[in-house]
Design an enzyme around this catalytic site. Structure first.
Site, PDB file in Angstrom:
ATOM      1  N   HIS A 279      25.725 -11.452 124.071  1.00 55.90           N
ATOM      2  CA  HIS A 279      26.361 -12.411 123.173  1.00 55.90           C
ATOM      3  C   HIS A 279      25.214 -13.743 123.182  1.00 55.90           C
ATOM      4  O   HIS A 279      24.559 -14.074 124.332  1.00 55.90           O
ATOM      5  CB  HIS A 279      27.484 -12.922 123.890  1.00 55.90           C
ATOM      6  CG  HIS A 279      28.960 -12.244 123.397  1.00 55.90           C
ATOM      7  ND1 HIS A 279      29.860 -13.007 122.666  1.00 55.90           N
ATOM      8  CD2 HIS A 279      28.946 -11.036 123.522  1.00 55.90           C
ATOM      9  CE1 HIS A 279      30.897 -12.012 122.306  1.00 55.90           C
ATOM     10  NE2 HIS A 279      30.161 -10.698 122.652  1.00 55.90           N
TER      11      HIS A 279
ATOM     12  N   GLU B 213      29.447 -10.321 115.165  1.00 56.04           N
ATOM     13  CA  GLU B 213      30.285 -11.280 115.033  1.00 56.04           C
ATOM     14  C   GLU B 213      29.587 -12.447 114.549  1.00 56.04           C
ATOM     15  O   GLU B 213      28.505 -12.675 115.202  1.00 56.04           O
ATOM     16  CB  GLU B 213      31.382 -11.528 116.221  1.00 56.04           C
ATOM     17  CG  GLU B 213      31.811 -10.394 116.906  1.00 56.04           C
ATOM     18  CD  GLU B 213      31.008  -9.637 117.948  1.00 56.04           C
ATOM     19  OE1 GLU B 213      30.247 -10.157 118.443  1.00 56.04           O
ATOM     20  OE2 GLU B 213      31.585  -8.644 118.294  1.00 56.04           O
TER      21      GLU B 213
END
Length: 316
Positions: free
Chosen positions: A37, A105
């Site tokens: 991330h 994402e």
């Protein structure tokens, strides 16, 4: 079934992740997942170290196999760079490395100002990215001029003897079918037998299927549930929002609509070995070959002790 531990890059510092890897190996876990991330989902998680630095360090503190769960090789980092990073990781881990990839994402991939593509485009980009990565792993100079990526006169010199496997994440029918077609294995987070069946019947055959779930170890179920809701309210955010919301503050806004019991139901809370065994059994019955458990909150050593004493011996 192989039981592994999931290193949550969104919640722990690099030093804590390395300590967890050592603890997982000592407890008897057989492999590691690690998330990739740029941002945590919400600020309460509070971390997000660069995964490739952590993966390199992991090779020096334990000998467990490592899978990225998952890296997005399409926007934030060009697939030619991911190819080099994964090749080096495979060398450092002496072949015990799997490149897990997915479409990502907006939370992480929008940061360079690129427009966030529609689902079909993201799948198309992922397929071309995997093609680029595998082409570079052959060790020759690569010139690639595709729809989404250009590579000119690029060659990876530091490579393992055998290229690492590429496992592909998928949740909807199109992404699962892509995973079956281009992946060496499948990655998911849901104990859904239909997903595994679709992967296998779409060409995945007997390729490995991995999945993971989250736990919140604590002295009581209520305390674990409190920790889970505090750290991971985004676990209750439904549908495609997890793919399209661009920042932790947007997830925090969406999570205001999430009830504590929704998060509680998504986690194994407390310290009951039977609850962990029941969750693992759900994934086993769905057809997964490997399952990875992540701990949220400060009590990860308690989870390791529980698995060493009660969970792993009963599984074996």
């Amino acid at each position: 079934m192989k039981i592994g531990y999931f290193l949550s890059s969104e919640e722990y510092t690099p030093a804590e992740l390395l300590a967890q890897a050592r603890g997982a190996e000592e407890a008897g876990f057989e492999a590691l997942w690690i998330s990739d991330h740029y941002h945590p989902w919400v600020d309460a998680q509070g971390q997000s170290p660069f995964v490739w630095s952590t993966i390199g360090a992991l090779s020096q503190v334990c000998r467990l196999p490592v899978t990225t769960a998952v890296t997005c090789p399409t926007m934030r980092i060009h697939p030619a760079v991911i190819a080099q990073a994964a090749a080096t990781s495979a060398v450092l881990h002496e072949g015990r490395f799997v490149l897990g990839v997915g479409t990502g994402e907006a939370l992480n991939e929008h940061i360079l100002g690129d427009a966030w593509p529609q689902t079909d485009v993201r799948l198309e980009m992922l397929e071309e990215a995997v093609e680029v990565i595998r082409e570079l792993w052959r060790g020759e100079f690569v010139n690639h001029h595709g729809r989404h990526y250009t590579v000119e006169h690029a060659r990876i010199y530091t490579r393992p003897g055998t290229p690492p496997p590429i496992y592909v994440s998928g949740f909807g029918p199109k992404s699962i079918e892509l995973a079956a077609r281009i992946g060496d294995g499948y990655v998911s987070t849901m104990p859904d037998a239909d997903m595994v069946r679709r992967f296998r019947e779409s060409g995945g055959g007997d390729k490995p299927c991995q999945a993971g779930f989250k736990a919140a170890y604590a002295d009581t179920v209520d305390e674990g549930a409190r920790i889970a809701y505090e750290r991971w309210p985004n676990a209750g955010v439904p549908g495609e929002l997890s793919q399209v919301l661009p920042s932790p503050r947007h997830f925090e806004q969406a999570a205001q609509l999430v009830r504590p019991e929704q998060v509680r139901d998504a986690f194994v809370c407390g310290r009951d070995a039977d609850a962990h065994l029941e969750m693992i059994d759900r994934y086993a019955k769905a057809g997964y070959d490997e399952v990875y458990v992540a701990n949220t909150g400060p009590h990860w050593q308690g989870l390791f002790d529980l698995y060493r004493r009660e969970v792993l011996p009963r599984l074996r």
